[in-house]
Design a protein around this motif. Structure first.
Motif, PDB file in Angstrom:
ATOM      1  N   ALA A  55      83.540  60.400 -52.329  1.00 48.29           N
ATOM      2  CA  ALA A  55      84.716  60.592 -51.337  1.00 48.29           C
ATOM      3  C   ALA A  55      84.023  60.547 -50.125  1.00 48.29           C
ATOM      4  O   ALA A  55      82.681  60.939 -49.786  1.00 48.29           O
ATOM      5  N   VAL A  56      84.672  60.123 -49.056  1.00 51.49           N
ATOM      6  CA  VAL A  56      84.169  60.189 -47.498  1.00 51.49           C
ATOM      7  C   VAL A  56      85.289  60.712 -46.665  1.00 51.49           C
ATOM      8  O   VAL A  56      86.611  60.402 -47.096  1.00 51.49           O
ATOM      9  N   THR A  57      84.945  61.799 -45.911  1.00 52.54           N
ATOM     10  CA  THR A  57      85.852  62.370 -44.916  1.00 52.54           C
ATOM     11  C   THR A  57      86.453  61.322 -44.085  1.00 52.54           C
ATOM     12  O   THR A  57      85.832  60.643 -43.412  1.00 52.54           O
ATOM     13  N   ALA A  58      87.871  61.358 -43.917  1.00 53.60           N
ATOM     14  CA  ALA A  58      88.505  60.059 -43.129  1.00 53.60           C
ATOM     15  C   ALA A  58      89.626  60.560 -42.289  1.00 53.60           C
ATOM     16  O   ALA A  58      90.431  59.934 -41.729  1.00 53.60           O
ATOM     17  N   MET A  59      89.403  62.150 -41.880  1.00 56.41           N
ATOM     18  CA  MET A  59      90.718  62.564 -40.978  1.00 56.41           C
ATOM     19  C   MET A  59      89.949  62.483 -39.421  1.00 56.41           C
ATOM     20  O   MET A  59      88.781  62.471 -39.141  1.00 56.41           O
ATOM     21  N   GLU A  60      90.872  62.742 -38.543  1.00 55.33           N
ATOM     22  CA  GLU A  60      90.621  62.525 -37.040  1.00 55.33           C
ATOM     23  C   GLU A  60      89.958  63.786 -36.638  1.00 55.33           C
ATOM     24  O   GLU A  60      89.036  63.672 -35.841  1.00 55.33           O
ATOM     25  N   ARG A  61      90.315  65.076 -37.492  1.00 53.17           N
ATOM     26  CA  ARG A  61      89.850  66.231 -36.999  1.00 53.17           C
ATOM     27  C   ARG A  61      89.322  66.985 -38.157  1.00 53.17           C
ATOM     28  O   ARG A  61      90.189  68.026 -38.677  1.00 53.17           O
ATOM     29  N   PRO A  62      88.064  67.044 -38.675  1.00 48.18           N
ATOM     30  CA  PRO A  62      87.509  67.807 -39.849  1.00 48.18           C
ATOM     31  C   PRO A  62      87.463  69.242 -39.473  1.00 48.18           C
ATOM     32  O   PRO A  62      87.340  69.513 -38.582  1.00 48.18           O
ATOM     33  N   GLN A  63      87.996  69.836 -40.647  1.00 46.84           N
ATOM     34  CA  GLN A  63      87.780  71.429 -40.420  1.00 46.84           C
ATOM     35  C   GLN A  63      86.409  71.785 -40.537  1.00 46.84           C
ATOM     36  O   GLN A  63      85.595  71.111 -41.231  1.00 46.84           O
ATOM     37  N   THR A  64      86.128  73.132 -39.949  1.00 45.45           N
ATOM     38  CA  THR A  64      84.922  73.738 -40.239  1.00 45.45           C
ATOM     39  C   THR A  64      85.053  74.585 -41.636  1.00 45.45           C
ATOM     40  O   THR A  64      85.899  75.410 -41.554  1.00 45.45           O
ATOM     41  N   ILE A  65      84.170  74.321 -42.460  1.00 46.58           N
ATOM     42  CA  ILE A  65      84.521  75.135 -43.705  1.00 46.58           C
ATOM     43  C   ILE A  65      83.202  75.980 -44.041  1.00 46.58           C
ATOM     44  O   ILE A  65      82.046  75.634 -43.773  1.00 46.58           O
ATOM     45  N   HIS A  66      83.846  77.079 -44.465  1.00 45.14           N
ATOM     46  CA  HIS A  66      82.957  78.386 -44.404  1.00 45.14           C
ATOM     47  C   HIS A  66      82.761  78.693 -46.029  1.00 45.14           C
ATOM     48  O   HIS A  66      83.441  79.528 -46.620  1.00 45.14           O
ATOM     49  N   ASP A  67      81.758  77.741 -46.553  1.00 44.20           N
ATOM     50  CA  ASP A  67      81.807  77.865 -47.668  1.00 44.20           C
ATOM     51  C   ASP A  67      80.618  78.483 -48.366  1.00 44.20           C
ATOM     52  O   ASP A  67      79.608  78.260 -48.887  1.00 44.20           O
ATOM     53  N   PHE A  68      80.816  79.967 -48.182  1.00 44.34           N
ATOM     54  CA  PHE A  68      79.703  81.140 -48.449  1.00 44.34           C
ATOM     55  C   PHE A  68      80.226  82.441 -48.670  1.00 44.34           C
ATOM     56  O   PHE A  68      81.569  82.734 -48.335  1.00 44.34           O
ATOM     57  N   GLY A  69      79.562  83.341 -49.115  1.00 49.97           N
ATOM     58  CA  GLY A  69      80.127  84.644 -49.493  1.00 49.97           C
ATOM     59  C   GLY A  69      80.445  85.560 -48.225  1.00 49.97           C
ATOM     60  O   GLY A  69      79.853  85.484 -47.021  1.00 49.97           O
ATOM     61  N   GLN A  70      81.305  86.460 -48.451  1.00 55.11           N
ATOM     62  CA  GLN A  70      81.539  87.397 -47.364  1.00 55.11           C
ATOM     63  C   GLN A  70      80.457  88.171 -46.995  1.00 55.11           C
ATOM     64  O   GLN A  70      80.198  88.910 -45.794  1.00 55.11           O
ATOM     65  N   GLY A  71      79.425  88.490 -48.084  1.00 54.45           N
ATOM     66  CA  GLY A  71      78.176  89.372 -47.607  1.00 54.45           C
ATOM     67  C   GLY A  71      77.316  88.736 -46.610  1.00 54.45           C
ATOM     68  O   GLY A  71      76.453  89.865 -45.984  1.00 54.45           O
TER      69      GLY A  71
END
Length: 261
Positions: A55-71
């Motif tokens: 897959a390839v991101t194809a949106m105008e405004r990609p979100q910032t993903i916080h893909d890690f733990g709360q720690g």
């Protein structure tokens, strides 16, 4: 290599916490960016987006993903990297890879921390469009290397291709003492990979498990290693290479960054 061709960079991105740090590594990432022609756009292959299929991101405004733990701290979840997307580049990537590799134009993902933690240091203005390409987790390393080769034409179109991961990435045996000497096996494997890069030995990189236990310990899972193969593939066979930064931290996490020009 044509003077107008964009370089390729593989970043050893380390921990997400580097996003809140200013140190020799982040300063060097900024200096690398300053040394490049300003990209028309950036295509990123991150260790943190593995999929079934491509897959390839194809949106105008990609979100910032916080893909890690709360720690890791609430402050990391407040960081945003508001770079625009580039739907036309996403379509161009799809055209380059198909029909041999079907590609989905994705509207849901965005920029994960493997991408934005590096780019916020290298390109802090967030004014360059960024597109992410996922990695098919089912495929063998040779397949990923070949996919990187298919991306080479983008370099003549003003696109900076980056891979972001780590050559050595074994979190299970890390020592959080920054002054700790790296494991011997980690140093040997990091050197094995660097030697393959210098020799333009794509087969040696794809068949990294031939390095035996050094490879098995350094790459317990290949998610952080595979982005290097995309960078090597996109670099082609005619490049000069520079390793900087180039060190192993916490005994088993390589921060080696490779610039291919």
């Amino acid at each position: 290599m044509a003077d107008s061709r964009m370089p390729v960079v593989f970043y050893g991105h380390g921990s997400p916490t580097i996003a809140r740090e200013t140190n020799s590594t982040t300063k060097t990432w900024r200096e690398i960016a300053k040394s490049l022609p300003k990209p028309k756009a950036i295509l990123a292959i991150s260790a943190h987006w593995q999929t079934r299929g491509v897959a390839v991101t194809a949106m105008e405004r990609p979100q910032t993903i916080h893909d890690f733990g709360q720690g890791l701290g609430a402050d990391l979840f407040r960081i945003q990297y508001p770079a625009p997307g580039d739907p036309e580049l996403a379509k161009r990537v799809k055209t380059l890879l198909e029909p041999s590799v079907p590609v989905t134009l994705d509207q849901r993902w965005g920029l994960d921390h493997g991408t934005w933690s590096v780019l916020m240091k290298a390109f802090p203005d967030a004014d360059i469009p960024v597109v992410q390409l996922s990695m098919d987790a089912r495929k063998e390393p040779e397949w990923h290397l070949e996919l990187g080769r298919k991306l080479q034409p983008l370099r003549d179109e003003g696109v900076l291709i980056i891979g972001t991961g780590n050559i050595v990435h074994n979190l299970g045996v890390m020592d959080w003492n920054e002054a700790a000497k790296p494991y011997d096996w980690a140093t040997r494997f990091n050197d094995y990979v660097k030697n393959c890069v210098v020799k333009k030995d794509g087969d040696g990189l794809a068949n990294y498990l031939n390095a035996g236990q050094d490879a098995a310990r350094s790459v317990p899972s290949n998610d952080h290693y595979l982005p290097l193969l995309y960078a090597v593939g996109a670099a082609g066979d005619d490049y000069k290479v520079k390793f900087n930064p180039d060190f192993i931290i916490y005994k088993s996490l390589s921060m080696t960054t490779i610039t291919f020009r």
